[in-house]
Design a protein around this motif. Structure first.
Motif, PDB file in Angstrom:
ATOM      1  N   CYS A 143       0.698  -1.213   0.028  1.00 40.06           N
ATOM      2  CA  CYS A 143      -0.038   0.113   0.035  1.00 40.06           C
ATOM      3  C   CYS A 143       0.982   1.321   0.055  1.00 40.06           C
ATOM      4  O   CYS A 143       0.426   2.300  -0.055  1.00 40.06           O
ATOM      5  CB  CYS A 143      -0.849   0.178   1.180  1.00 40.06           C
ATOM      6  N   SER A 144       2.268   1.060   0.166  1.00 40.15           N
ATOM      7  CA  SER A 144       3.091   2.372   0.262  1.00 40.15           C
ATOM      8  C   SER A 144       3.256   3.075  -0.952  1.00 40.15           C
ATOM      9  O   SER A 144       3.147   2.290  -2.016  1.00 40.15           O
ATOM     10  CB  SER A 144       4.566   1.849   0.676  1.00 40.15           C
ATOM     11  N   PRO A 145       3.725   4.130  -0.730  1.00 41.81           N
ATOM     12  CA  PRO A 145       3.882   4.811  -2.197  1.00 41.81           C
ATOM     13  C   PRO A 145       5.338   4.712  -2.771  1.00 41.81           C
ATOM     14  O   PRO A 145       5.501   4.826  -4.117  1.00 41.81           O
ATOM     15  CB  PRO A 145       4.259   6.555  -1.736  1.00 41.81           C
ATOM     16  N   ASN A 146       6.357   4.028  -1.998  1.00 42.87           N
ATOM     17  CA  ASN A 146       7.665   3.653  -2.590  1.00 42.87           C
ATOM     18  C   ASN A 146       8.284   2.520  -1.768  1.00 42.87           C
ATOM     19  O   ASN A 146       7.648   2.088  -0.698  1.00 42.87           O
ATOM     20  CB  ASN A 146       8.625   4.887  -2.939  1.00 42.87           C
TER      21      ASN A 146
ATOM     22  N   ALA B 202       7.528   1.112   2.102  1.00 42.77           N
ATOM     23  CA  ALA B 202       7.172   0.045   2.158  1.00 42.77           C
ATOM     24  C   ALA B 202       8.273  -0.858   3.249  1.00 42.77           C
ATOM     25  O   ALA B 202       7.659  -1.446   4.271  1.00 42.77           O
ATOM     26  CB  ALA B 202       7.378  -0.658   0.982  1.00 42.77           C
TER      27      ALA B 202
ATOM     28  N   GLY C 243       6.093  -3.988  -6.210  1.00 42.19           N
ATOM     29  CA  GLY C 243       5.660  -2.790  -6.091  1.00 42.19           C
ATOM     30  C   GLY C 243       5.655  -2.035  -7.311  1.00 42.19           C
ATOM     31  O   GLY C 243       4.775  -1.246  -7.680  1.00 42.19           O
TER      32      GLY C 243
ATOM     33  N   PHE D 176       5.530   3.126  -6.263  1.00 36.20           N
ATOM     34  CA  PHE D 176       4.904   1.857  -6.250  1.00 36.20           C
ATOM     35  C   PHE D 176       3.406   1.764  -7.045  1.00 36.20           C
ATOM     36  O   PHE D 176       2.777   2.898  -6.718  1.00 36.20           O
ATOM     37  CB  PHE D 176       4.512   1.440  -4.695  1.00 36.20           C
TER      38      PHE D 176
ATOM     39  N   THR E 291       0.316   1.211  -4.672  1.00 36.98           N
ATOM     40  CA  THR E 291      -0.011   2.189  -3.511  1.00 36.98           C
ATOM     41  C   THR E 291      -1.503   2.412  -3.484  1.00 36.98           C
ATOM     42  O   THR E 291      -2.204   2.584  -4.403  1.00 36.98           O
ATOM     43  CB  THR E 291       0.713   3.683  -3.871  1.00 36.98           C
ATOM     44  N   ASN E 292      -2.134   2.352  -2.104  1.00 33.84           N
ATOM     45  CA  ASN E 292      -3.443   2.726  -1.822  1.00 33.84           C
ATOM     46  C   ASN E 292      -3.487   3.130  -0.497  1.00 33.84           C
ATOM     47  O   ASN E 292      -3.646   2.591   0.565  1.00 33.84           O
ATOM     48  CB  ASN E 292      -4.153   1.318  -1.907  1.00 33.84           C
ATOM     49  N   ASP E 293      -3.522   4.528  -0.373  1.00 35.31           N
ATOM     50  CA  ASP E 293      -3.632   5.283   0.846  1.00 35.31           C
ATOM     51  C   ASP E 293      -4.956   4.995   1.528  1.00 35.31           C
ATOM     52  O   ASP E 293      -5.240   4.866   2.815  1.00 35.31           O
ATOM     53  CB  ASP E 293      -3.655   6.762   0.817  1.00 35.31           C
TER      54      ASP E 293
ATOM     55  N   TRP F  89      -4.929   1.747   3.361  1.00 29.94           N
ATOM     56  CA  TRP F  89      -3.897   1.670   4.249  1.00 29.94           C
ATOM     57  C   TRP F  89      -4.473   2.381   5.506  1.00 29.94           C
ATOM     58  O   TRP F  89      -4.287   1.754   6.786  1.00 29.94           O
ATOM     59  CB  TRP F  89      -2.612   2.411   3.870  1.00 29.94           C
TER      60      TRP F  89
END
Length: 342
Positions: free
Chosen positions: A87-90, A94, A150, A199, A202-204, A207
């Protein structure tokens, strides 16, 4: 680490199916309940976790089965640390999330640090003995698998080190895309560019939905760890680099030396006793499970020179390290002959 142990990753059954291994046979070898992998909320102690992994090695019949596991890695099963990471941006974020939640499903700790030219991950192991070499390599490859899942790109680490190399490093190096070297710690380093690469997973929103529940589970796990268990964990990390002093342990636990001593006394032990027990357990493990020279084992236990291990081991067991190793080899051959004749 805790009395209730580590939650079994829900992905285990799918992973075993991917490499054509029968879960029932693995559990039987490990002496664990047959339906354990289907039991909601099932948990393992550190000893059971290692036993499960050793049984998986034997059942797979392939010393490099962990490479096959990583090659077939998928994201459709819910694993708390994997979910948190994807789910992280990078990759940097992660790995930081993995550092928070990995202990929910395995007796391992991730320490993540940003350096001038990249991001470094160091693995630390919880429990009284060192983990199987293939398990260490699996966790290192997991970091690379995560980066590739990712970004959907071929991401290779810049550097990989481990305290005990596998018999053949070739299959691992082919997967990692870099050489695996012997070093004082289990470490991996990624470039700054790769660590910041976005990534696609990614899915804020997801998360934010799941993070509170993960934090509650982590708090429940941490609350039951004793000071003795925490000290053993720091020793497993620190001994190979010579950081076996009480001062070093207190610093890593963010306690004063006096507070650490008081808490250990309240648990009926002392720092020197925990240090001795940890070193003895590790020495027995290395002598029984590896072919490392005694001089190298002495280094991994934080002794200044090999004679110190000889003296200490005779004090612990009444015999020399070499005699202990020979006795273990003899017992193993007897067990094999008995099994062959059964």
């Amino acid at each position: 680490m805790t009395s209730h142990g580590y939650a079994l990753d829900p992905g285990w059954r799918a992973h075993l199916r991917d490499i054509a291994v029968d879960p029932a046979n693995v559990l039987r070898r490990a002496g664990l309940a047959e339906g354990l992998l289907q039991r909601p909320g099932a948990r393992l102690t550190v000893a059971d976790f290692h036993s499960l992994w050793h049984s998986l090695e034997k059942e797979a019949g392939d010393p490099y089965f962990s490479v096959r596991l990583c090659e077939r890695a998928r994201s459709e099963t819910f694993s708390p640390p994997l979910f948190a990471a994807l789910c992280s941006p990078n990759l940097l974020v992660a790995l930081q999330r993995i550092a928070c939640y990995k202990s929910l499903v395995a007796p391992v700790r991730f320490d993540v640090a940003e350096t001038r030219d990249g991001v470094e991950i160091e693995l630390g192991w919880l429990g009284p003995v060192a983990p199987p070499v293939s398990l260490v390599m699996m966790e290192l490859m997991f970091c690379v698998t995560l980066a590739r899942m990712g970004t959907r790109e071929v991401i290779d680490p810049i550097e990989v080190t481990t305290t005990a190399l596998p018999p053949l490093t070739g299959p691992y190096e082919a997967f990692l895309g870099t050489q695996v070297r012997r070093g004082p710690a289990h470490k991996m380093r990624f470039s700054k560019i790769d660590a910041a690469r976005p990534f696609l997973t990614t899915n804020d929103a997801l998360w934010e939905l799941f993070e509170p529940a993960l934090r509650v589970r982590l708090a429940d796990l941490d609350a039951s760890a004793t000071t003795t268990q925490r000290v053993r964990s720091t020793l497993l990390d620190g001994l190979p680099s010579g950081s076996g002093s009480m001062e070093a342990a207190a610093s890593r636990l963010m306690l004063s030396k006096r507070t650490l001593q008081r808490r250990l006394e309240a648990e009926g032990t002392s720092y020197q006793l925990v240090l001795r027990q940890t070193r003895e357990a590790l020495a027995r493990h290395y002598l029984r499970e590896t072919t490392l020279p005694v001089a190298e084992i002495s280094f991994l236990l934080g002794f200044d020179e090999p004679n110190s291990l000889h003296r200490a081991f005779r004090l612990w067991t009444g015999i020399t390290p070499d005699a202990f190793r020979r006795a273990g080899s003899t017992r193993t051959m007897r067990h094999r002959r008995a099994a062959a004749g059964a």
